[in-house]
Design a protein around this motif. Structure first.
Motif, PDB file in Angstrom:
ATOM      1  N   GLY A 230       0.881  -1.520   0.421  1.00  0.00           N
ATOM      2  CA  GLY A 230      -0.170   0.176  -0.077  1.00  0.00           C
ATOM      3  C   GLY A 230       0.822   1.304  -0.382  1.00  0.00           C
ATOM      4  O   GLY A 230       0.667   2.537  -0.969  1.00  0.00           O
ATOM      5  N   MET A 233       2.417   2.316  -3.710  1.00  0.00           N
ATOM      6  CA  MET A 233       1.610   1.783  -4.504  1.00  0.00           C
ATOM      7  C   MET A 233       0.648   3.721  -4.518  1.00  0.00           C
ATOM      8  O   MET A 233       0.987   4.424  -5.061  1.00  0.00           O
ATOM      9  CB  MET A 233      -0.048   1.396  -5.109  1.00  0.00           C
ATOM     10  CG  MET A 233       0.733   0.117  -4.920  1.00  0.00           C
ATOM     11  SD  MET A 233       1.688   0.222  -6.973  1.00  0.00           S
ATOM     12  CE  MET A 233       0.207   0.951  -7.744  1.00  0.00           C
ATOM     13  N   SER A 234       0.912   4.148  -3.039  1.00  0.00           N
ATOM     14  CA  SER A 234       0.460   5.218  -2.285  1.00  0.00           C
ATOM     15  C   SER A 234       2.334   6.452  -3.012  1.00  0.00           C
ATOM     16  O   SER A 234       1.121   7.417  -3.387  1.00  0.00           O
ATOM     17  CB  SER A 234       0.678   5.895  -1.162  1.00  0.00           C
ATOM     18  OG  SER A 234      -1.032   5.219  -0.943  1.00  0.00           O
ATOM     19  N   GLU A 294      -6.340  -0.718  -4.384  1.00  0.00           N
ATOM     20  CA  GLU A 294      -6.871   0.030  -3.608  1.00  0.00           C
ATOM     21  C   GLU A 294      -7.132   1.497  -3.678  1.00  0.00           C
ATOM     22  O   GLU A 294      -6.950   2.493  -4.385  1.00  0.00           O
ATOM     23  CB  GLU A 294      -6.217  -0.266  -2.935  1.00  0.00           C
ATOM     24  CG  GLU A 294      -6.698   0.353  -1.007  1.00  0.00           C
ATOM     25  CD  GLU A 294      -5.658   0.268  -0.012  1.00  0.00           C
ATOM     26  OE1 GLU A 294      -6.828  -0.173   0.972  1.00  0.00           O
ATOM     27  OE2 GLU A 294      -4.693   0.259   0.252  1.00  0.00           O
ATOM     28  N   ARG A 295      -5.459   1.460  -4.284  1.00  0.00           N
ATOM     29  CA  ARG A 295      -4.797   3.140  -4.843  1.00  0.00           C
ATOM     30  C   ARG A 295      -6.179   3.702  -6.138  1.00  0.00           C
ATOM     31  O   ARG A 295      -5.759   4.724  -5.828  1.00  0.00           O
ATOM     32  CB  ARG A 295      -3.376   3.005  -5.416  1.00  0.00           C
ATOM     33  CG  ARG A 295      -2.542   4.929  -5.251  1.00  0.00           C
ATOM     34  CD  ARG A 295      -2.619   5.539  -4.214  1.00  0.00           C
ATOM     35  NE  ARG A 295      -2.388   6.643  -3.831  1.00  0.00           N
ATOM     36  CZ  ARG A 295      -2.476   6.884  -2.941  1.00  0.00           C
ATOM     37  NH1 ARG A 295      -3.078   6.975  -1.631  1.00  0.00           N
ATOM     38  NH2 ARG A 295      -1.787   8.298  -3.412  1.00  0.00           N
ATOM     39  N   THR A 296      -6.466   2.646  -7.082  1.00  0.00           N
ATOM     40  CA  THR A 296      -7.449   3.611  -7.885  1.00  0.00           C
ATOM     41  C   THR A 296      -8.218   3.774  -7.418  1.00  0.00           C
ATOM     42  O   THR A 296      -9.132   4.836  -7.736  1.00  0.00           O
ATOM     43  CB  THR A 296      -7.187   2.221  -9.172  1.00  0.00           C
ATOM     44  OG1 THR A 296      -6.418   1.832 -10.137  1.00  0.00           O
ATOM     45  CG2 THR A 296      -8.296   2.310  -9.811  1.00  0.00           C
ATOM     46  N   GLN A 298      -8.636   4.558  -4.483  1.00  0.00           N
ATOM     47  CA  GLN A 298      -8.484   5.904  -3.834  1.00  0.00           C
ATOM     48  C   GLN A 298      -8.710   7.388  -4.560  1.00  0.00           C
ATOM     49  O   GLN A 298      -8.910   8.557  -4.323  1.00  0.00           O
ATOM     50  CB  GLN A 298      -7.383   6.261  -2.753  1.00  0.00           C
ATOM     51  CG  GLN A 298      -7.715   5.119  -2.136  1.00  0.00           C
ATOM     52  CD  GLN A 298      -6.546   4.725  -1.012  1.00  0.00           C
ATOM     53  OE1 GLN A 298      -5.029   4.935  -1.676  1.00  0.00           O
ATOM     54  NE2 GLN A 298      -6.601   3.796  -0.338  1.00  0.00           N
TER      55      GLN A 298
END
Length: 578
Positions: A230, A233-234, A294-296, A298
């Protein structure tokens, strides 16, 4: 203005997505949409890059016109807009993280510009009497997304890999009287910041084809733990006030060439080695997919909030390739940012053929075209199909007296059936006209579908089609989902009785059907519900992995012969294997 009328006085606008992936064509005659077809459904080549010869020929035949009667050809890119990318060269050259690719990037944009000029010359030869209108790619996306919703006012968010230089745009669309439609660009993000590029890069890193198999990565994400990667990717896709950016140290600067990898050695050392396509799928791959997804989500939520603030609209239309990420779309729909989310049936590049035609018509008349709002069944039909008793070696055909009841009973008995009826759907989802239907009551059905029919990964889920007035019993979604575009959490009833349609993240990508939308499929669902107690079926596309949805009867019969399908109901004919 449109330069001339056809010999019969009609204004004929041909919209094209051509010479690149997802070739397609759309035709407007006097502002009304005659039809739309994707070339792959007719030539059998998935994501066909050809000029859409078969699609154009069908459209002109459908309208009773010739190529010389086309007055305007609208192309879904404005290649003149590639040249501003050259202005980024000094900044990329000055930055250590982008310096090594700065020259190659600029050269690649010049190459694409030259190809665009050659494409315009080819179109001029094909349509010597027509005016050629290049349309900004994101404008084509935005117009189609808005017009397909059939509303008066909306925010439009387009997110893809790359238009000319735009990768993300926010628009405000308004049609406040009978005549004039306004589409205003409210914000834009330019390459190299691209969510579609990032998703494709990781898709390729994980061993699947970018531009084709991002949905596989989305499905795999449900089996992984996003926390593992996570933070990475952030850092790879940081949020900004205006949208987001990409970290070139992890996702290198885009060069328009497949020779340049889209993930860096730093990304590889922090995650895993690139997975060969035939290698086993391991937990690390699922974890990386989960972090990407998850990043997509967000980023999409961040962009949706910005779109709502900039436009003040209560409806959000999504367009572009990233709009096909049904899990992210579901997150936006449930977040309460807007009252409703709309995604057109063909949100990817194929749909820009309609958008380009609409843009050319709008430029000439200021009036919106008709025949687009709410419509998805826009392609060729074969109502007069005649089959012999043995249409192919190994196949037998008959005509049941009551196709609805016959199909419902067969499905209730566990038969897996292809359905080929009516006009070909627009877009990547089978919506009941080129579908495979099956009972949702046992996980073994999913195993059979994945293993012997679709020939795809066992973790891929199957979507349900549900009668719209019963959907609330099975999924938690505040709005309709006629184009199977949104993944919604399922209810306890679904978990208990229909496990085959529940993905690992507890959602289902639902299609809701009304009798107005699809009378035959709604009747089948009702009959199936009377037999089983649940008006719900598995609905997946009538095709094999790696091939397009079957657009012709011959393609459908091939699918029956080459897969584990038990039967095919094709324009009232019940076809089975001997």
């Amino acid at each position: 203005m449109i330069a001339r009328r056809s010999a019969r006085g009609a204004e004929v606008v041909l919209g094209l997505c051509a010479y690149t992936h997802d070739s397609a064509a759309a035709l407007l005659v006097n502002g009304h949409l005659i039809g739309f077809a994707e070339e792959e459904r007719l030539d059998g080549v998935k994501h066909s890059k050809a000029y859409p010869t078969k699609a154009v020929a069908w459209l002109l035949d459908e309208a009773g016109l010739t190529a010389n009667e086309v007055t305007t050809v609208a192309y879904n890119f404005d290649g003149r807009r590639y040249l501003p990318a050259l202005g980024q060269f000094p900044a990329h050259l000055a930055r250590a993280a982008t310096r090594s690719r700065a020259v190659a990037r600029s050269r690649s944009f010049l190459t694409v510009h030259r190809r665009y000029q050659a494409r315009m010359r080819d179109l001029a030869r094909r349509f010597p009497l027509a005016r050629l209108v290049p349309v900004l790619h994101h404008r084509a996306h935005a117009l189609y997304a808005f017009l397909s919703a059939g509303v008066d006012d909306a925010a439009v968010l387009v997110v893809d890999s790359l238009g000319e230089l735009q990768t993300t745009t926010i628009w405000h669309a308004a049609h406040r009287d009978e005549q004039t439609l306004h589409l205003r660009l409210a914000a834009a993000v330019k390459d190299p910041a691209s969510l579609g590029y990032a998703y494709g890069a990781v898709t390729e890193h994980l061993g699947w084809r970018r531009g084709d198999e991002e949905g596989t990565v989305m499905a795999l994400a449900a089996l992984g733990e996003p926390a593992r990667f996570g933070d990475l990717m952030s850092r790879a896709i940081p949020l900004t006030t205006d949208g987001f950016a990409l970290n070139p140290g992890l996702l290198p600067l885009r060069v328009l060439s497949s020779r340049y990898r889209r993930t860096s050695p730093v990304f590889t050392s922090a995650t895993c080695s690139p997975r060969p396509p035939d290698a086993p799928v391991e937990p690390v791959h699922a974890d990386l997919a989960a972090a990407l997804q998850e990043r997509t989500e967000q980023v999409m939520l961040h962009l949706a909030r910005r779109a709502a603030r900039l436009t003040g609209s209560g409806l959000l239309c999504l367009g572009g390739g990233v709009a096909m990420n049904c899990v992210a779309a579901g997150q936006v729909a449930r977040a309460g940012i807007v009252d409703e989310v709309h995604i057109p049936p063909a949100p990817g590049d194929a749909g820009t053929a309609i958008g380009a035609a609409a843009a050319a018509w709008l430029e000439a008349t200021r009036c919106p075209p008709t025949g687009i709002g709410g419509h998805c069944y826009l392609g060729p039909a074969y109502p007069d199909l005649a089959l012999s008793g043995q249409p192919r070696p190994g196949l037998v055909a008959e005509r049941p007296a009551d196709p609805v009841q016959h199909l419902a009973r067969q499905l209730a008995d566990g038969v897996i059936v292809g359905l080929f009826t009516g006009r070909l759907e627009a877009g990547p989802r089978a919506l009941g006209n080129r579908s495979i239907l099956a009972s949702p009551f046992a996980n073994e059905v999913v195993d059979r579908l994945n293993g012997t029919v679709k020939f795809r990964e066992p973790f891929r889920p199957f979507a349900p089609v549900i009668l719209a007035d019963k959907a609330a019993d099975y999924v938690r979604l505040r709005q309709s989902s006629p184009f199977m575009s949104i993944a919604a959490p399922v209810t306890e009833l679904t978990r208990t009785h229909l496990p085959a349609i529940v993905h690992g993240n507890g959602t289902a990508r639902v299609q809701t059907v009304t009798r107005t939308q699809h009378p035959f499929l709604a009747s089948v669902l009702s009959a199936f519900g009377e037999i089983t107690g649940h008006p719900v079926l598995i609905n997946t596309s009538l095709n094999i992995k790696g091939r397009p949805i079957c657009g012709t009867p011959d393609m459908a019969l091939d699918c029956l012969l080459e897969t584990g399908l038990d039967a095919l109901l094709i324009e009232g004919w019940w076809v089975t294997k001997c």
